[in-house]
Scaffold this motif. Structure first.
Motif, PDB file in Angstrom:
ATOM      1  N   UNK A 190      25.086 -50.607  28.593  1.00 48.55           N
ATOM      2  CA  UNK A 190      25.907 -49.667  27.825  1.00 48.55           C
ATOM      3  C   UNK A 190      26.482 -50.294  26.554  1.00 48.55           C
ATOM      4  N   UNK A 191      26.518 -51.626  26.471  1.00 47.59           N
ATOM      5  CA  UNK A 191      27.127 -52.250  25.302  1.00 47.59           C
ATOM      6  C   UNK A 191      26.291 -52.099  24.042  1.00 47.59           C
ATOM      7  N   UNK A 192      25.027 -51.724  24.176  1.00 44.63           N
ATOM      8  CA  UNK A 192      24.200 -51.525  22.976  1.00 44.63           C
ATOM      9  C   UNK A 192      24.776 -50.424  22.093  1.00 44.63           C
ATOM     10  N   UNK A 193      25.623 -49.569  22.655  1.00 45.23           N
ATOM     11  CA  UNK A 193      26.286 -48.534  21.873  1.00 45.23           C
ATOM     12  C   UNK A 193      27.199 -49.130  20.803  1.00 45.23           C
ATOM     13  N   UNK A 194      27.724 -50.310  21.067  1.00 48.39           N
ATOM     14  CA  UNK A 194      28.750 -50.873  20.205  1.00 48.39           C
ATOM     15  C   UNK A 194      28.241 -51.918  19.232  1.00 48.39           C
ATOM     16  N   UNK A 195      27.018 -52.370  19.415  1.00 51.54           N
ATOM     17  CA  UNK A 195      26.577 -53.398  18.487  1.00 51.54           C
ATOM     18  C   UNK A 195      25.109 -53.371  18.196  1.00 51.54           C
ATOM     19  N   UNK A 196      24.343 -52.513  18.872  1.00 59.28           N
ATOM     20  CA  UNK A 196      22.899 -52.537  18.731  1.00 59.28           C
ATOM     21  C   UNK A 196      22.449 -51.565  17.728  1.00 59.28           C
ATOM     22  N   UNK A 227      21.322 -57.060  25.769  1.00 59.86           N
ATOM     23  CA  UNK A 227      21.720 -55.664  25.650  1.00 59.86           C
ATOM     24  C   UNK A 227      20.938 -55.115  24.478  1.00 59.86           C
ATOM     25  N   UNK A 228      20.106 -54.122  24.755  1.00 62.31           N
ATOM     26  CA  UNK A 228      19.186 -53.665  23.716  1.00 62.31           C
ATOM     27  C   UNK A 228      19.059 -52.147  23.722  1.00 62.31           C
ATOM     28  N   UNK A 229      19.058 -51.576  22.545  1.00 61.00           N
ATOM     29  CA  UNK A 229      18.854 -50.145  22.369  1.00 61.00           C
ATOM     30  C   UNK A 229      17.351 -49.872  22.381  1.00 61.00           C
TER      31      UNK A 229
END
Length: 146
Positions: free
Chosen positions: A140-146, A50-52
């Motif tokens: 979408x998880x990059x919003x929370x940790x990327x 998961x990458x921004x």
């Protein structure tokens, strides 16, 4: 009740692995996310990404970039016997084509095609959103940790 076909993710055949890729654009905060999941023949996650990504604003461009990021991970693993699935028909068609559509992502499509030439056993197919749900979630998880 809606009349729609819901495709679910299916295990790859024995001896194969499945790579799913997807992307999400976040126009309001000016970046995109890519998600990639590689699973083995029993459905276990081999790796997930998961990458921004910044500077990509076209849907097809970020989908192609998600595919590329997945291939970058695979190159270090020496993976063969691969099934690759994504839910962007445009990207899948461009990768399968000898001449991709004239768009801004042509260079990355050409790079993907070059990498695929080095893999001995792979297949590429389009899958509906529900067959690509884990990669979509990862994008979408990059919003929370990327």
């Amino acid at each position: 009740m809606r009349n729609e076909t819901v495709l679910q993710w299916k295990l790859p055949p024995c001896g194969k692995q499945k790579l799913n890729f997807d992307a999400a654009l976040f126009h309001d905060i000016n970046f995109a996310g890519v998600g990639v999941i590689l699973r083995n023949e029993v459905g276990e996650v081999v790796f997930a990404l998961s990458r921004k990504e910044i500077g990509v604003s076209a849907v097809d461009g970020i989908e192609a970039l998600a595919f590329f990021r997945g291939l970058q991970m695979l190159l270090n693993m020496g993976c063969n016997g691969l099934i690759i699935e994504g839910d962007s028909m445009h990207v899948i068609d461009d990768i399968k084509s000898r001449e991709p559509r004239f768009t801004s992502q042509v260079p990355i499509i050409k790079e993907i095609q070059q990498i695929l030439r080095h893999l001995s056993d792979w297949e590429l197919s389009h899958v509906g959103r529900w067959g690509n749900e884990a990669a979509h979630f990862a994008s979408k998880t990059c919003l929370y940790g990327g």
